[in-house]
Design a protein around this motif. Structure first.
Motif, mmCIF file in Angstrom:
data_model
loop_
_atom_site.group_PDB
_atom_site.id
_atom_site.type_symbol
_atom_site.label_atom_id
_atom_site.label_comp_id
_atom_site.label_asym_id
_atom_site.label_seq_id
_atom_site.Cartn_x
_atom_site.Cartn_y
_atom_site.Cartn_z
ATOM 1 N N CYS A 644 36.546 41.099 41.363
ATOM 2 C CA CYS A 644 35.663 41.232 40.212
ATOM 3 C C CYS A 644 36.514 41.116 38.963
ATOM 4 O O CYS A 644 37.528 41.795 38.841
ATOM 5 N N GLU A 645 36.101 40.271 38.040
ATOM 6 C CA GLU A 645 36.948 40.040 36.867
ATOM 7 C C GLU A 645 36.790 41.115 35.792
ATOM 8 O O GLU A 645 37.688 41.332 34.997
ATOM 9 N N THR A 646 35.652 41.795 35.781
ATOM 10 C CA THR A 646 35.459 42.827 34.757
ATOM 11 C C THR A 646 36.508 43.927 34.905
ATOM 12 O O THR A 646 37.121 44.354 33.941
ATOM 13 N N CYS A 647 36.720 44.376 36.121
ATOM 14 C CA CYS A 647 37.649 45.483 36.342
ATOM 15 C C CYS A 647 38.940 44.989 36.964
ATOM 16 O O CYS A 647 39.806 45.777 37.314
ATOM 17 N N CYS A 667 32.952 50.488 37.611
ATOM 18 C CA CYS A 667 32.837 49.214 36.908
ATOM 19 C C CYS A 667 31.360 48.820 36.805
ATOM 20 O O CYS A 667 30.641 48.830 37.797
ATOM 21 N N PRO A 668 30.905 48.468 35.598
ATOM 22 C CA PRO A 668 29.489 48.125 35.423
ATOM 23 C C PRO A 668 29.096 46.841 36.148
ATOM 24 O O PRO A 668 27.916 46.638 36.449
ATOM 25 N N THR A 669 30.050 45.964 36.458
ATOM 26 C CA THR A 669 29.710 44.699 37.114
ATOM 27 C C THR A 669 29.624 44.840 38.636
ATOM 28 O O THR A 669 28.619 44.508 39.249
ATOM 29 N N CYS A 670 30.695 45.355 39.243
ATOM 30 C CA CYS A 670 30.718 45.393 40.706
ATOM 31 C C CYS A 670 30.361 46.774 41.242
ATOM 32 O O CYS A 670 30.299 46.972 42.447
ATOM 33 N N HIS A 671 30.158 47.740 40.355
ATOM 34 C CA HIS A 671 29.810 49.110 40.745
ATOM 35 C C HIS A 671 30.798 49.685 41.736
ATOM 36 O O HIS A 671 30.420 50.379 42.671
ATOM 37 N N ASN A 676 34.005 39.991 43.569
ATOM 38 C CA ASN A 676 32.883 39.289 42.962
ATOM 39 C C ASN A 676 31.806 38.996 44.006
ATOM 40 O O ASN A 676 32.044 39.095 45.208
#
Ligand code: ADP
Ligand code: ADP
Ligand code: ZN
Ligand code: ZN
Length: 845
Positions: A644-647, A667-671, A676
């Motif tokens: 996941c690129e956000t975290c 992380c809000p993207t991958c929880h 990814n």
């Protein structure tokens, strides 16, 4: 829903009431726990004790505290996670005294952690003896960390790092071309400096020792940095010719003396490796101006009882107490005169000294009287540090709070446990509640109330088996703790010790409180090294023995991540002692310590043991992965492809709170999945890679039943009692004991070759007696396969089950450092000089 804090009418007064706790493995449990009491949480490792004490009770108290001081932080707190519990009533504010879990090291000292250093400065400032005509100094002037106090020569460090001709040119028979100046950078940069010297007309082909003194000095120490033409690859003669003809050079090069290079690199490099490299060429010594006391001359001219503050800070606390005592009861020499002439000063001295003495006494009673105020905290064990903090709390005059403690008996000899119990009683007596997670039977016996969690670990635990006064636990059949408190588990069956296959003999061992010690360790058997805290066990085993054996085997000592600290030690320490005999029985050294297996959430037990490599191979081998050409790298959360690129694969993002410690939020993207979405589409037998990381070792053991590669690691992890850990549990969440058992498991999964020396420092920390039995079986297996095991240990059952005991002491610090008794457990148990003997005798049976 969120926990509510309203008091319901049916709440028993004086109780904390928990309803519907579901944190981690807790099975929606209700429990009532008395306030103003010593409550001990027991149960096998992984049963859920910490999830209840820290994860639920402490977390909720902290959440309420955050909410009251910073209402705006509410949203962030929610993100960071609220404990999974329906309601908690009657919960006072809480203070946690937890053991270091991968927390960053600080540059603090015993004096600063306990705040005793502050009072001591005040004492010197207000009540010290000043030389005639010297004005009084502010208490700041007694701190090396302030401009007013720091020695101007060493800037308050106490040490200066220097270079000498000898340190930078270890072999003066070499020429410069043969790298006589070893301190210079390697490779191209070093050749460049040599070529510059050629241009400058120095002879690089004569042995160093034959060069004129003036030249040697300039090359090593000059501050000048001339820039000159360089003719790369030319001989000195060719260079001279080229210079004469003013030929265009290959490039212009700037000279740097060896000293300038070393000191500058040491001070500025970001690379730990570079720093380590140049540090080899440095010598460190106590600062001559302040004699290592770190303070300016004026500050050091002020004395108390004839000692300056630097001298006082170096003494063991016990001695400091002796020195302060006369100032508290008017028996100090000249006290009467002082009281007549400066009654105010006499009063101040008495008051500060009394306060100091009281605080030092608590530390001494907790078995820490051997520590000095200047001792830096990174050199303390986690147990020592926790007790320091506990002692500080005892004198803090707080009341009406709960203290939540994590195994305060860790590192404590049974002879010192009494004092620990007294400190806990003192905190309770001042009107506080104590929630303690503990395995030590003597502490459990002292509890007013026991909460036993179980029956087993992880999914098989999480229930409250018992909550009440100790006696009631005897009737609880499901409890594994019961056996060790009431049953036959208390003594160990007598067994015949194995005979040593040889002896490893150490001579002249000198380190910390050990002075010229001679010790013999038996080979091919299981040895425990015992003694009160501070007697010198770690100095002998974890420091000197490890270093000497590693040196003989030609091992590099394991790299340490706390480079800075380690480096300072490496520069300062010289190994005292030698191996006189017995090395032929040792081919390999394995040290299994409690240091974290990693300092970032990126390492976890799956990556550390290597089992994650096999798991990733399985995922990359699935049909779906092959169709998309996903390789093993795709399934790593450390590589950009699949994570996941956000975290960036951490699963968490850190949220900075104004004035408060930062918190981690999923992380809000991958929880928290770390990968990814594309990567997560790939499934192996119905689970994606994040699901696997979420499995406990036990669950994974079932899931991968057909995969021998993965299964091998998982089986050993279960055997050392870690079946309850999740594969992806970040290294930063693991306790020291868990980290140590992961290292042990990693070692056990290797093929056994024999002739290995295993060294462990208190491996039973954090282990329930039932888990200790499992660990013992593993260690026994190592000995049976022809290896040697040496343990530093306090657990009497382990000591009684060993083949050989070396008891250090008799006391701590200056009062210890000798071998008091050695022999089989039965022999040591009858020694009259040993403080371990009476405790051992009870167990040897
Ligand atoms: P104990 O203190 O009795 O050794 P814990 O409360 O630490 O046990 O652990 C109980 C269970 O909860 C274990 O299965 C453990 O793996 C799990 N657990 C512990 N910490 C976490 C966490 N941060 N996230 C998820 N599960 C956890
Ligand atoms: P034990 O392992 O038996 O608790 P240690 O070997 O840790 O004892 O300590 C023995 C003595 O050496 C104590 O007085 C302790 O304060 C001192 N000591 C231990 N480590 C250090 C260190 N890194 N720096 C200074 N003193 C130390
Ligand atoms: Zn100095
Ligand atoms: Zn993410």
């Amino acid at each position: 829903g969120h926990p509510s804090s309203e008091t319901s009418s049916d709440t028993r007064t004086g109780f904390v009431r928990v309803r519907g706790a579901r944190e981690h493995n807790l099975k929606n449990v209700d429990v009532e726990i008395p306030r103003d009491a010593l409550v001990v949480f027991t149960g096998v490792s992984g049963s859920g004790k910490s999830s209840l004490a820290f994860g639920t009770l402490y977390a909720e108290a902290q959440r309420r505290y955050f909410e009251s001081v910073a209402p705006y932080a509410r949203r962030l707190i929610d993100q960071a996670g609220v404990p999974e519990v329906d309601a908690i009533d009657g919960l006072p504010p809480a203070v946690a005294l937890q053991q270091h879990r991968g927390a960053p090291t600080t540059r603090s000292s015993v004096g600063s952690v306990t705040t005793i250093a502050n009072s001591l400065r005040l004492l010197y400032s207000r009540a010290g003896s000043y030389p005639p005509n010297q004005p009084h100094l502010d208490s700041d002037a007694f701190s090396p960390n302030t401009p007013a106090g720091a020695c101007p020569n060493c800037h308050g460090l106490g040490r200066v790092y220097e270079v000498t001709e000898r340190s930078m040119v270890p072999d003066d028979s070499l020429t410069i071309r043969e790298r006589a100046v070893a301190a210079w950078p390697p490779a191209w940069h070093g050749q460049n400096l040599r070529d510059i010297l050629v241009t400058l007309g120095y002879d690089v082909d004569r042995p160093w020792r034959e060069l004129p003194q003036k030249d040697r000095e300039w090359i090593l120490f000059t501050e000048e940095q001339p820039t000159v033409p360089v003719y790369a690859g030319f001989t000195p003669a060719e260079t001279r010719r080229a210079l004469k003809r003013k030929e265009p050079p290959s490039y212009m090069g700037t000279f740097t003396s060896a000293r300038k290079y070393v000191l500058q690199t040491f001070a500025t490099t970001q690379s730990a490796l570079m720093k380590k490299r140049v540090s080899q060429y440095m010598v460190s010594g106590a600062c001559r101006l302040c004699q290592g006391k770190r303070l300016r001359r004026e500050s050091l001219s002020v004395t108390f009882a004839g000692l300056d503050i630097g001298e006082l800070s170096r003494l063991p606390l016990k001695r400091v107490a002796d020195i302060l005592k006369p100032a508290t009861d008017g028996t100090a020499p000249g006290a009467a005169k002082l009281a007549r002439e400066h009654p105010e000063k006499a009063l101040v001295a008495e008051r500060i000294a009394k306060d100091l003495l009281g605080r030092i006494q608590v530390l001494t009673e907790l078995g820490l009287g051997y520590l000095s105020l200047e001792r830096s905290t990174p050199t303390l064990s986690p147990g020592e540090l926790q007790r320091l903090r506990l002692a500080t709390q005892v004198r803090s005059n707080l009341f009406g709070v709960v203290y939540v403690l994590d195994e305060p008996s860790a590192g404590l000899h049974p002879a010192d446990t009494e004092a620990l119990l007294k400190a806990l009683d003192q905190l309770k007596g001042s009107g506080n509640s104590l929630f303690v997670v503990e395995h030590e039977v003597d502490v459990i016996r002292h509890a007013d109330w026991v909460v036993d969690v179980g029956p087993a670990a992880g999914e098989k635990g999480g229930q409250i088996l018992y909550s009440g006064p100790l006696e009631g636990l005897e009737a609880v059949k499901a409890s594994q703790t019961r056996r060790y408190l009431f049953g036959a588990g208390e003594t160990v069956p007598r067994r015949t010790p194995r005979s040593p296959k040889g002896w490893l003999r150490l001579e002249g061992v000198t380190r910390n409180n050990l002075h010229g010690l001679e010790v013999e360790f038996p080979l091919g058997v299981f040895t425990t090294v015992t003694g009160v805290s501070g007697s010198g066990k770690s100095s002998l085993v974890s420091q000197v023995l490890v270093e000497l054996v590693a040196e003989q085997l030609g091992h590099e000592l394991p790299e340490d991540e706390e480079e800075g600290e380690e480096l300072e030690r490496a520069v300062v320490l010289t190994t005292g002692g030698r191996i006189a005999d017995g090395m032929e029985g040792i081919k390999r050294l394995v040290r299994v310590d409690q240091k974290p297996i990693g300092r970032t959430p990126r390492s976890n037990l799956a990556t550390y043991t290597g089992l994650f490599d096999s798991v990733r191979k399985l995922f990359a081998g699935t049909k779906a992965a092959r169709a998309r050409r996903y390789d093993v790298g795709r399934f790593s959360f450390n590589v950009a492809k699949g994570r996941c690129e956000t975290c960036e694969g951490e699963g968490f993002v850190s949220v900075e709170l104004l004035f408060l410690p930062s918190v981690y939020a999923p992380c809000p993207t991958c929880h928290g999945a770390r990968y990814n979405a594309k990567t997560l589409e790939i499934e192996y037998r119905g689970k994606n890679i994040a699901d696997v990381l979420g499995m406990t070792v036990d669950a994974a053991h079932e899931f991968f039943a057909e995969e021998p590669q993965v299964l091998r690691s998982l089986s050993v992890l279960r055997e050392v009692g870690l079946g309850y850990l999740r594969l992806g549990q970040p290294a930063t969440e693991l306790s020291g004991g868990e980290a140590q058992r992961i290292k042990l498991a990693t070692e056990l999964q290797r093929v056994q070759r024999g002739n290995t020396l295993y060294i462990l420092d208190e491996p039973t920390t954090g282990l329930h007696p039932a888990d200790v039995d499992k660990l013992m079986a593993q260690l026994d297996g190592l000995v049976e396969s022809g290896n040697t095991v040496i343990l530093v240990e306090h657990d009497m059952r382990v000591i009684a089950a060993s083949d050989w005991v070396i008891d250090m002491g008799p006391g701590a610090g200056d009062e210890g450092g000798r071998v008091v008794a050695s022999g089989t457990p039965a022999e040591v148990a009858t020694s009259s000089a040993s403080r371990t003997a009476p405790f051992l005798a009870r167990v040897v049976g």
